[in-house]
Design an enzyme around this catalytic site. Structure first.
Site, PDB file in Angstrom:
ATOM      1  N   GLU A   1       8.272   1.156  -4.982  1.00  0.00           N
ATOM      2  CA  GLU A   1       7.616   0.913  -4.645  1.00  0.00           C
ATOM      3  C   GLU A   1       6.852   2.806  -3.594  1.00  0.00           C
ATOM      4  O   GLU A   1       7.743   3.235  -4.214  1.00  0.00           O
ATOM      5  CB  GLU A   1       7.627   0.112  -2.921  1.00  0.00           C
ATOM      6  CG  GLU A   1       8.814   0.662  -2.627  1.00  0.00           C
ATOM      7  CD  GLU A   1       9.035  -0.232  -1.284  1.00  0.00           C
ATOM      8  OE1 GLU A   1       8.440  -1.466  -1.060  1.00  0.00           O
ATOM      9  OE2 GLU A   1      10.301   0.260  -0.484  1.00  0.00           O
TER      10      GLU A   1
ATOM     11  N   ASP B   1       8.589   5.741   6.265  1.00  0.00           N
ATOM     12  CA  ASP B   1       7.414   6.555   5.559  1.00  0.00           C
ATOM     13  C   ASP B   1       7.172   7.366   5.668  1.00  0.00           C
ATOM     14  O   ASP B   1       5.746   7.215   6.020  1.00  0.00           O
ATOM     15  CB  ASP B   1       6.816   4.035   5.478  1.00  0.00           C
ATOM     16  CG  ASP B   1       7.852   3.783   5.491  1.00  0.00           C
ATOM     17  OD1 ASP B   1       8.421   3.371   4.778  1.00  0.00           O
ATOM     18  OD2 ASP B   1       7.797   2.326   5.800  1.00  0.00           O
TER      19      ASP B   1
END
Length: 336
Positions: free
Chosen positions: A198, A16
């Site tokens: 997401e 991420d």
């Protein structure tokens, strides 16, 4: 090798990834750490240098209660003279499998140097629903600050674990408007294993705003989708956003890179090229839940631009900055 001399991966075992190129010439990098227990920042004058850069711990999880488990996907932003880090965190309770109780939070630092210990908790970003939520990003456009995030809302799609929403912000920790649904998992590649949208990220170019996101499970099915809006449109009107029907970045079996996603955007050191920063794994044989496999490495690619003004992300390039011994060691660590 990625263009401009970038050698992938740039940071090992950091999922991420988020990069902010600041006015001081530094790239500021943060990402999920494998332990999911803290927020780290590192900085370098080059993207390649982030791998060996000094690491500063800006914040550590609470011992209990809210913000005490699974600290996910921090992003560092500089807004109106202050530093902000957005992240998701779970509280006490059962957080195994796909049952999580994450909410979104913000910390603030008013020092010009974010490598200082005066980060202050600004609390939870309230969306109006107390449901699983994560992966917030912010961007400024036409003197307005926008918040884009992923949240579960059963009334929208009962099977979905997270949809994408947008709202205008009153300040960097408070929403001004009600959430507007932009995308929900519905296409075959968005629901290959889990129903997930997401990790939104914003890229502006040639009068358009591109919103990329990640879909499906965090294994080789993970891939990137994209929404597009014109810069002069009403960004809080869902009809302003057009959704690509096919993924724009996905597993490159030929290069040994699997499940690329949860990206952000920055620019090259000389400012002439747009860069995508993302994570991917270099193997598919994952033991247990893919979420707890630590070997999603941070990577970069130079973005090409199509004749119609849309970004062409190409395919994830081969590993060149990680040895076979390191790969074996990383995999052994994932089994401990």
């Amino acid at each position: 090798m990625a263009e401009k001399g970038y050698i992938n991966p740039i940071v090992i075992q950091r999922a991420d990834p988020f990069v902010h190129k600041h006015t001081d010439g530094y790239y500021y990098f943060t990402a999920s750490v494998p332990e999911y227990d803290r927020i780290e920042i590192r900085r370098s004058k080059t993207l390649q240098g982030l791998g060996d850069a000094e690491v500063f711990t800006a914040w550590t999880k609470h011992n209990e209660g809210e913000m005490s488990h699974l600290i996910w996907a921090p992003e560092i932003h500089f807004i109106k003279g202050k530093w902000y880090i957005y992240f998701a965190a779970a509280g006490n309770g059962e957080v195994t499998g796909i049952t999580f109780n994450h909410r979104m939070y913000v910390i603030e630092n008013d020092n010009a140097d974010p490598f200082t210990y005066n980060w202050v908790e600004k609390g939870q970003v309230k969306t109006g629903w107390e449901t699983f939520s994560l992966d917030a990003t912010t961007f400024e456009h036409k003197d307005k600050l926008y918040y884009v995030w992923a949240q579960e809302e059963a009334e929208v799609e009962p099977k979905s674990h997270s949809n994408l929403y947008i709202a205008e912000m009153e300040n960097p920790w408070t929403l001004k408007t009600k959430p507007v649904l932009l995308s929900r998992p519905e296409l075959e590649w968005e629901i290959a294993r889990f129903w997930v949208n997401e990790g939104p990220a914003i890229l502006k170019k040639s009068g358009k705003i591109f919103l990329t996101y990640s879909a499906s499970a965090t294994d080789e099915n993970y891939c990137m989708g994209m929404l597009t809006a014109y810069e002069n449109s009403n960004l809080l009107d869902a009809s302003s956003w057009a959704k690509n029907q096919e993924p724009v970045f996905k597993t490159a079996w030929e290069n040994g890179q699997y499940g690329p996603g949860h990206n952000c955007f920055t620019v090259s050191e000389d400012g002439t090229e747009d860069i995508i920063v993302y994570h991917a794994r270099n193997y598919t044989e994952i033991v247990g839940d893919p979420l707890y496999d630590p070997n999603r490495h941070a990577r970069v690619e130079v973005i090409k631009w199509n004749e119609d003004g849309t970004p062409n992300f190409g395919v994830p390039s081969k590993d060149e900055n990680i040895s076979e011994l390191q790969k074996i060691t990383c995999r052994e660590m994932s089994l401990v």
